[in-house]
Design a protein around this motif. Structure first.
Motif, PDB file in Angstrom:
ATOM      1  N   LYS A   1       0.853  -1.184   0.000  1.00 18.70           N
ATOM      2  CA  LYS A   1       0.000   0.000   0.000  1.00 18.70           C
ATOM      3  C   LYS A   1       0.890   1.234   0.000  1.00 18.70           C
ATOM      4  CE  LYS A   1      -3.903  -2.101   0.144  1.00 18.70           C
ATOM      5  NZ  LYS A   1      -4.792  -2.026  -0.987  1.00 18.70           N
ATOM      6  N   SER A   2       0.367   2.332  -0.538  1.00 21.17           N
ATOM      7  CA  SER A   2       1.122   3.580  -0.603  1.00 21.17           C
ATOM      8  C   SER A   2       1.005   4.368   0.695  1.00 21.17           C
ATOM      9  CB  SER A   2       0.601   4.436  -1.757  1.00 21.17           C
ATOM     10  OG  SER A   2       0.791   3.788  -2.985  1.00 21.17           O
ATOM     11  N   PHE A   3       2.067   5.102   1.013  1.00 21.67           N
ATOM     12  CA  PHE A   3       2.133   5.952   2.204  1.00 21.67           C
ATOM     13  C   PHE A   3       2.844   7.232   1.784  1.00 21.67           C
ATOM     14  CE2 PHE A   3       3.779   7.571   6.190  1.00 21.67           C
ATOM     15  CZ  PHE A   3       2.841   7.187   7.130  1.00 21.67           C
TER      16      PHE A   3
ATOM     17  N   ALA B   1       8.032   8.874   1.127  1.00 26.30           N
ATOM     18  CA  ALA B   1       7.512   9.732   0.069  1.00 26.30           C
ATOM     19  C   ALA B   1       6.993  11.033   0.661  1.00 26.30           C
ATOM     20  CB  ALA B   1       6.400   9.017  -0.685  1.00 26.30           C
ATOM     21  N   VAL B   2       7.555  12.152   0.193  1.00 31.35           N
ATOM     22  CA  VAL B   2       7.130  13.483   0.618  1.00 31.35           C
ATOM     23  C   VAL B   2       6.831  14.305  -0.630  1.00 31.35           C
ATOM     24  CG1 VAL B   2       7.792  15.605   1.815  1.00 31.35           C
ATOM     25  CG2 VAL B   2       8.539  13.399   2.701  1.00 31.35           C
ATOM     26  N   VAL B   3       5.643  14.880  -0.681  1.00 27.60           N
ATOM     27  CA  VAL B   3       5.249  15.736  -1.808  1.00 27.60           C
ATOM     28  C   VAL B   3       4.653  17.029  -1.249  1.00 27.60           C
ATOM     29  CG1 VAL B   3       4.879  13.796  -3.405  1.00 27.60           C
ATOM     30  CG2 VAL B   3       2.978  14.646  -2.020  1.00 27.60           C
ATOM     31  N   PRO B   4       4.676  18.113  -2.064  1.00 31.88           N
ATOM     32  CA  PRO B   4       4.206  19.396  -1.553  1.00 31.88           C
ATOM     33  C   PRO B   4       2.706  19.656  -1.663  1.00 31.88           C
ATOM     34  CG  PRO B   4       5.270  19.686  -3.666  1.00 31.88           C
ATOM     35  CD  PRO B   4       5.417  18.242  -3.309  1.00 31.88           C
ATOM     36  N   THR B   5       1.965  18.840  -2.439  1.00 35.94           N
ATOM     37  CA  THR B   5       0.525  19.097  -2.595  1.00 35.94           C
ATOM     38  C   THR B   5      -0.277  17.799  -2.511  1.00 35.94           C
ATOM     39  OG1 THR B   5       0.479  18.817  -5.000  1.00 35.94           O
ATOM     40  CG2 THR B   5       1.013  21.036  -4.155  1.00 35.94           C
ATOM     41  N   LEU B   6      -1.558  17.940  -2.200  1.00 30.53           N
ATOM     42  CA  LEU B   6      -2.450  16.775  -2.157  1.00 30.53           C
ATOM     43  C   LEU B   6      -2.609  16.169  -3.547  1.00 30.53           C
ATOM     44  CD1 LEU B   6      -5.141  18.089   0.331  1.00 30.53           C
ATOM     45  CD2 LEU B   6      -3.525  16.228   0.724  1.00 30.53           C
ATOM     46  N   GLN B   7      -2.644  16.995  -4.577  1.00 30.25           N
ATOM     47  CA  GLN B   7      -2.771  16.483  -5.942  1.00 30.25           C
ATOM     48  C   GLN B   7      -1.576  15.599  -6.298  1.00 30.25           C
ATOM     49  OE1 GLN B   7      -5.418  16.647  -8.163  1.00 30.25           O
ATOM     50  NE2 GLN B   7      -4.165  15.062  -9.112  1.00 30.25           N
ATOM     51  N   GLU B   8      -0.374  16.030  -5.926  1.00 31.76           N
ATOM     52  CA  GLU B   8       0.809  15.213  -6.198  1.00 31.76           C
ATOM     53  C   GLU B   8       0.771  13.906  -5.406  1.00 31.76           C
ATOM     54  OE1 GLU B   8       4.705  17.337  -6.907  1.00 31.76           O
ATOM     55  OE2 GLU B   8       3.475  18.990  -6.123  1.00 31.76           O
ATOM     56  N   ALA B   9       0.219  13.942  -4.212  1.00 34.44           N
ATOM     57  CA  ALA B   9       0.084  12.716  -3.422  1.00 34.44           C
ATOM     58  C   ALA B   9      -0.846  11.742  -4.132  1.00 34.44           C
ATOM     59  CB  ALA B   9      -0.445  13.039  -2.025  1.00 34.44           C
ATOM     60  N   ASN B  10      -1.972  12.232  -4.617  1.00 33.99           N
ATOM     61  CA  ASN B  10      -2.907  11.371  -5.346  1.00 33.99           C
ATOM     62  C   ASN B  10      -2.283  10.836  -6.631  1.00 33.99           C
ATOM     63  OD1 ASN B  10      -5.469  11.243  -3.831  1.00 33.99           O
ATOM     64  ND2 ASN B  10      -5.387  13.455  -4.019  1.00 33.99           N
ATOM     65  N   ASP B  11      -1.531  11.679  -7.341  1.00 34.92           N
ATOM     66  CA  ASP B  11      -0.853  11.241  -8.565  1.00 34.92           C
ATOM     67  C   ASP B  11       0.170  10.154  -8.266  1.00 34.92           C
ATOM     68  OD1 ASP B  11      -2.348  13.119  -9.944  1.00 34.92           O
ATOM     69  OD2 ASP B  11      -0.686  14.544 -10.171  1.00 34.92           O
TER      70      ASP B  11
ATOM     71  N   ILE C   1       0.197   8.049  -5.736  1.00 33.46           N
ATOM     72  CA  ILE C   1      -0.516   6.812  -5.394  1.00 33.46           C
ATOM     73  C   ILE C   1      -1.030   6.127  -6.653  1.00 33.46           C
ATOM     74  CG2 ILE C   1      -2.629   5.918  -4.300  1.00 33.46           C
ATOM     75  CD1 ILE C   1      -2.029   7.872  -1.982  1.00 33.46           C
ATOM     76  N   GLU C   2      -1.556   6.906  -7.579  1.00 31.79           N
ATOM     77  CA  GLU C   2      -2.043   6.336  -8.832  1.00 31.79           C
ATOM     78  C   GLU C   2      -0.908   5.650  -9.598  1.00 31.79           C
ATOM     79  OE1 GLU C   2      -4.091   7.939 -12.920  1.00 31.79           O
ATOM     80  OE2 GLU C   2      -4.553   9.001 -11.074  1.00 31.79           O
ATOM     81  N   MET C   3       0.258   6.277  -9.645  1.00 36.46           N
ATOM     82  CA  MET C   3       1.413   5.663 -10.321  1.00 36.46           C
ATOM     83  C   MET C   3       1.860   4.394  -9.607  1.00 36.46           C
ATOM     84  SD  MET C   3       3.771   8.805 -11.729  1.00 36.46           S
ATOM     85  CE  MET C   3       4.156   9.420 -10.109  1.00 36.46           C
ATOM     86  N   GLU C   4       1.895   4.425  -8.277  1.00 33.80           N
ATOM     87  CA  GLU C   4       2.300   3.237  -7.521  1.00 33.80           C
ATOM     88  C   GLU C   4       1.299   2.102  -7.696  1.00 33.80           C
ATOM     89  OE1 GLU C   4       3.028   4.545  -3.498  1.00 33.80           O
ATOM     90  OE2 GLU C   4       5.012   5.322  -4.023  1.00 33.80           O
ATOM     91  N   GLU C   5       0.013   2.413  -7.772  1.00 38.88           N
ATOM     92  CA  GLU C   5      -1.012   1.404  -8.016  1.00 38.88           C
ATOM     93  C   GLU C   5      -0.785   0.734  -9.377  1.00 38.88           C
ATOM     94  OE1 GLU C   5      -4.084   0.212  -6.457  1.00 38.88           O
ATOM     95  OE2 GLU C   5      -2.997   0.888  -4.685  1.00 38.88           O
ATOM     96  N   ILE C   6      -0.482   1.526 -10.387  1.00 39.81           N
ATOM     97  CA  ILE C   6      -0.211   0.985 -11.721  1.00 39.81           C
ATOM     98  C   ILE C   6       1.011   0.078 -11.682  1.00 39.81           C
ATOM     99  CG2 ILE C   6       0.533   1.596 -14.068  1.00 39.81           C
ATOM    100  CD1 ILE C   6      -1.254   4.144 -13.753  1.00 39.81           C
ATOM    101  N   GLU C   7       2.066   0.513 -10.999  1.00 42.82           N
ATOM    102  CA  GLU C   7       3.269  -0.301 -10.870  1.00 42.82           C
ATOM    103  C   GLU C   7       2.967  -1.628 -10.176  1.00 42.82           C
ATOM    104  OE1 GLU C   7       6.101   2.139  -8.826  1.00 42.82           O
ATOM    105  OE2 GLU C   7       6.556   3.325 -10.621  1.00 42.82           O
ATOM    106  N   ARG C   8       2.159  -1.583  -9.133  1.00 43.57           N
ATOM    107  CA  ARG C   8       1.808  -2.825  -8.429  1.00 43.57           C
ATOM    108  C   ARG C   8       0.966  -3.738  -9.325  1.00 43.57           C
ATOM    109  NH1 ARG C   8       1.855   0.587  -3.687  1.00 43.57           N
ATOM    110  NH2 ARG C   8      -0.282   1.250  -4.018  1.00 43.57           N
ATOM    111  N   ASP C   9       0.038  -3.151 -10.081  1.00 45.62           N
ATOM    112  CA  ASP C   9      -0.779  -3.945 -10.998  1.00 45.62           C
ATOM    113  C   ASP C   9       0.065  -4.612 -12.072  1.00 45.62           C
ATOM    114  OD1 ASP C   9      -3.074  -3.264  -9.618  1.00 45.62           O
ATOM    115  OD2 ASP C   9      -3.746  -1.757 -11.069  1.00 45.62           O
TER     116      ASP C   9
END
Length: 110
Positions: free
Chosen positions: A68-70, A87-97, A99-107
């Motif tokens: 799972k992503s954190f 993982a540290v990002v400056p915005t909520l949008q980047e956090a969601n992006d 997670i989406e990339m990590e989900e694709i990698e896991r899939d």
């Protein structure tokens, strides 16, 4: 502590508290959110240092081990100032992006 769940991702935040209390509350509530991707919103903390972010490393490692992503969200600490394991990002949008990339990698089992 506020848990905002959208799909398989939960955003966690809490206002008007210290970092130690936030971590304590997060550890207490972790069992409720352990199966979700997590975005830890740290915008309510006016002062954060790289060392403060490292307080989340153990939980991050444990969470990522369960596939799972954190992601921590703060504009007070640069991702260059912390180890790659967290993982540290400056915005909520980047956090969601992220997670989406990590989900694709896991899939794709990358």
């Amino acid at each position: 502590m506020i848990f905002d769940k959208k799909g398989t991702t939960t955003t966690v935040f809490q206002e008007d508290t210290s970092l130690s209390v936030f971590l304590e509350n997060l550890n207490k509530g972790y069992s409720k959110i352990k199966n979700d991707n997590l975005i830890i919103n740290l915008f309510s903390f006016s002062e954060l240092k790289a060392g403060d972010v490292l307080e989340f490393l153990q939980m991050s490692d444990k969470h990522k081990a369960s596939k799972k992503s954190f992601v921590l969200v703060t504009n007070k600490v640069s991702y260059d100032d912390v180890p790659d394991e967290i993982a540290v990002v400056p915005t909520l949008q980047e956090a969601n992006d992220l997670i989406e990339m990590e989900e694709i990698e896991r899939d794709l089992e990358l």
